[in-house]
Scaffold this motif. Structure first.
Motif, PDB file in Angstrom:
ATOM      1  N   SER A   1       1.357 -36.211 -20.349  1.00 40.24           N
ATOM      2  CA  SER A   1       0.277 -36.497 -19.989  1.00 40.24           C
ATOM      3  C   SER A   1      -0.236 -35.881 -18.650  1.00 40.24           C
ATOM      4  N   ASN A   2       0.207 -35.098 -17.708  1.00 37.86           N
ATOM      5  CA  ASN A   2      -0.870 -34.659 -17.022  1.00 37.86           C
ATOM      6  C   ASN A   2      -1.551 -33.610 -17.667  1.00 37.86           C
ATOM      7  N   HIS A   3      -2.769 -34.330 -16.634  1.00 35.50           N
ATOM      8  CA  HIS A   3      -4.036 -33.412 -17.979  1.00 35.50           C
ATOM      9  C   HIS A   3      -4.461 -32.021 -16.218  1.00 35.50           C
ATOM     10  N   GLN A   4      -4.310 -32.226 -15.067  1.00 40.70           N
ATOM     11  CA  GLN A   4      -4.420 -31.010 -14.114  1.00 40.70           C
ATOM     12  C   GLN A   4      -4.094 -29.519 -14.904  1.00 40.70           C
ATOM     13  N   SER A   5      -4.673 -28.510 -14.727  1.00 35.69           N
ATOM     14  CA  SER A   5      -4.782 -27.670 -15.320  1.00 35.69           C
ATOM     15  C   SER A   5      -3.180 -26.423 -14.952  1.00 35.69           C
ATOM     16  N   LEU A   6      -2.339 -25.939 -16.300  1.00 33.04           N
ATOM     17  CA  LEU A   6      -2.062 -25.249 -16.135  1.00 33.04           C
ATOM     18  C   LEU A   6      -1.441 -24.220 -15.415  1.00 33.04           C
ATOM     19  N   ALA A   7      -2.896 -23.574 -14.798  1.00 34.27           N
ATOM     20  CA  ALA A   7      -3.264 -21.947 -14.499  1.00 34.27           C
ATOM     21  C   ALA A   7      -2.075 -21.944 -12.928  1.00 34.27           C
ATOM     22  N   HIS A   8      -1.858 -23.030 -12.061  1.00 34.17           N
ATOM     23  CA  HIS A   8      -1.046 -23.202 -11.021  1.00 34.17           C
ATOM     24  C   HIS A   8       0.451 -22.864 -11.481  1.00 34.17           C
ATOM     25  N   ASP A   9       1.280 -23.753 -12.269  1.00 31.24           N
ATOM     26  CA  ASP A   9       2.355 -23.241 -12.543  1.00 31.24           C
ATOM     27  C   ASP A   9       2.893 -22.350 -13.452  1.00 31.24           C
ATOM     28  N   GLN A  10       1.331 -21.698 -14.039  1.00 30.67           N
ATOM     29  CA  GLN A  10       1.495 -20.201 -14.948  1.00 30.67           C
ATOM     30  C   GLN A  10       1.684 -18.877 -13.343  1.00 30.67           C
ATOM     31  N   HIS A  11       0.744 -19.348 -12.496  1.00 27.85           N
ATOM     32  CA  HIS A  11       0.822 -18.016 -12.014  1.00 27.85           C
ATOM     33  C   HIS A  11       2.165 -17.961 -11.502  1.00 27.85           C
ATOM     34  N   LYS A  12       2.807 -19.577 -10.649  1.00 30.37           N
ATOM     35  CA  LYS A  12       3.613 -19.359 -10.041  1.00 30.37           C
ATOM     36  C   LYS A  12       5.080 -18.533 -10.387  1.00 30.37           C
ATOM     37  N   LEU A  13       4.919 -19.064 -12.165  1.00 33.70           N
ATOM     38  CA  LEU A  13       5.711 -18.159 -13.078  1.00 33.70           C
ATOM     39  C   LEU A  13       5.469 -16.575 -13.334  1.00 33.70           C
ATOM     40  N   LYS A  14       4.688 -16.504 -13.214  1.00 34.90           N
ATOM     41  CA  LYS A  14       4.099 -15.032 -13.053  1.00 34.90           C
ATOM     42  C   LYS A  14       4.928 -14.124 -11.917  1.00 34.90           C
ATOM     43  N   ALA A  15       4.475 -14.676 -10.844  1.00 38.30           N
ATOM     44  CA  ALA A  15       4.947 -14.037  -9.335  1.00 38.30           C
ATOM     45  C   ALA A  15       6.415 -14.224  -9.404  1.00 38.30           C
ATOM     46  N   LEU A  16       6.880 -15.429  -9.463  1.00 39.02           N
ATOM     47  CA  LEU A  16       8.267 -15.260 -10.062  1.00 39.02           C
ATOM     48  C   LEU A  16       9.213 -14.494 -10.469  1.00 39.02           C
ATOM     49  N   THR A  17       8.364 -13.989 -11.918  1.00 39.53           N
ATOM     50  CA  THR A  17       9.519 -13.443 -12.514  1.00 39.53           C
ATOM     51  C   THR A  17       8.768 -11.440 -12.103  1.00 39.53           C
ATOM     52  N   ASP A  18       8.006 -11.243 -10.909  1.00 37.12           N
ATOM     53  CA  ASP A  18       7.464 -10.375 -11.356  1.00 37.12           C
ATOM     54  C   ASP A  18       8.694  -9.192 -10.429  1.00 37.12           C
ATOM     55  N   PRO A  19       8.710  -8.075 -10.916  1.00 36.19           N
ATOM     56  CA  PRO A  19       9.340  -7.258 -10.442  1.00 36.19           C
ATOM     57  C   PRO A  19       9.153  -6.313  -9.839  1.00 36.19           C
ATOM     58  N   HIS A  20       8.320  -6.580  -9.147  1.00 34.47           N
ATOM     59  CA  HIS A  20       7.981  -5.580  -7.823  1.00 34.47           C
ATOM     60  C   HIS A  20       7.941  -6.687  -6.981  1.00 34.47           C
ATOM     61  N   LEU A  21       8.835  -7.698  -6.859  1.00 35.20           N
ATOM     62  CA  LEU A  21       8.704  -9.139  -5.949  1.00 35.20           C
ATOM     63  C   LEU A  21       9.707  -9.116  -5.408  1.00 35.20           C
ATOM     64  N   TRP A  22      10.353  -9.238  -3.986  1.00 38.81           N
ATOM     65  CA  TRP A  22      11.540  -9.191  -3.830  1.00 38.81           C
ATOM     66  C   TRP A  22      12.272 -10.852  -4.233  1.00 38.81           C
ATOM     67  N   PHE A  23      11.428 -11.661  -4.334  1.00 39.35           N
ATOM     68  CA  PHE A  23      11.992 -12.777  -5.334  1.00 39.35           C
ATOM     69  C   PHE A  23      12.173 -12.917  -6.620  1.00 39.35           C
ATOM     70  N   ALA A  24      12.390 -11.803  -7.539  1.00 38.73           N
ATOM     71  CA  ALA A  24      11.780 -11.892  -8.987  1.00 38.73           C
ATOM     72  C   ALA A  24      13.256 -12.387  -9.640  1.00 38.73           C
ATOM     73  N   TYR A  25      13.076 -13.229 -10.903  1.00 38.91           N
ATOM     74  CA  TYR A  25      14.038 -14.111 -11.401  1.00 38.91           C
ATOM     75  C   TYR A  25      13.517 -12.500 -13.019  1.00 38.91           C
ATOM     76  N   TRP A  26      15.203 -13.112 -13.139  1.00 36.10           N
ATOM     77  CA  TRP A  26      15.160 -12.255 -14.501  1.00 36.10           C
ATOM     78  C   TRP A  26      13.927 -12.959 -16.077  1.00 36.10           C
TER      79      TRP A  26
END
Length: 171
Positions: A103-128
């Protein structure tokens, strides 16, 4: 990666079986993520499961300079994944999950951006890996799997198929 995603599917099965009340009453996203985290704890017994966790050891999780800014804190820079599967002290990061209600009709872009950053192997907090889940009242309306800072199309398709096979995916 598929065995780890199977654990997520098992947690979602239990979540949908046990949390009909919250889903039918259209409870808030934080209530849903908390209950999903409870079922994830059963599937990942050697890992710690946290909601809205913004730390990596002693450090605060911050998005890299020049990226989309979160409004989750007063400085607008730290990020709070909805659910994480990790080791707090090591630190070792397995899975970051972003949950959205259908039911949340806001853009997914923010959540998608967070997941891209959180899984980026070049960043110190990368998730598998990371997973975006869009939860409807009766099933998972949509999902995306992120690996290496990008959507993994093959794993995304595999997860959608697994969810559908278990009666949890959108028709």
């Amino acid at each position: 990666m598929q065995p780890e995603l199977d654990k997520l599917v098992a947690a979602l099965e239990e979540f949908y079986a046990q949390e009909r009340f919250l889903l039918e009453k259209d409870a808030g996203e934080r209530a849903l993520t908390h209950r999903l985290a409870v079922y994830l704890e059963r599937q990942y017994p050697t890992w710690q499961i946290d909601c809205d966790y913004n730390r990596l050891g002693e450090r605060t999780l911050l998005l890299p300079h020049g990226t989309i800014i979160s409004t989750d804190d007063t400085l607008g820079k730290s990020i709070y994944p909805d659910i994480v599967v990790h080791q707090r002290e090591v630190p070792e990061n397995l899975l970051a999950i972003e949950v959205r209600k259908a039911s949340n009709h806001q853009s997914l872009a923010h959540d998608q951006h967070k997941l891209k950053a959180l899984t980026d192997p070049h960043l110190w907090f990368a998730y598998w890996f990371g997973v975006l889940l869009i939860l409807a009242r009766r099933n998972v309306m949509a999902s995306e799997v992120y690996v290496g800072g990008e959507i993994d199309r093959a794993l995304t398709a595999w997860l959608a198929g697994r969810l559908k096979d278990q009666g949890l995916g959108a028709s």
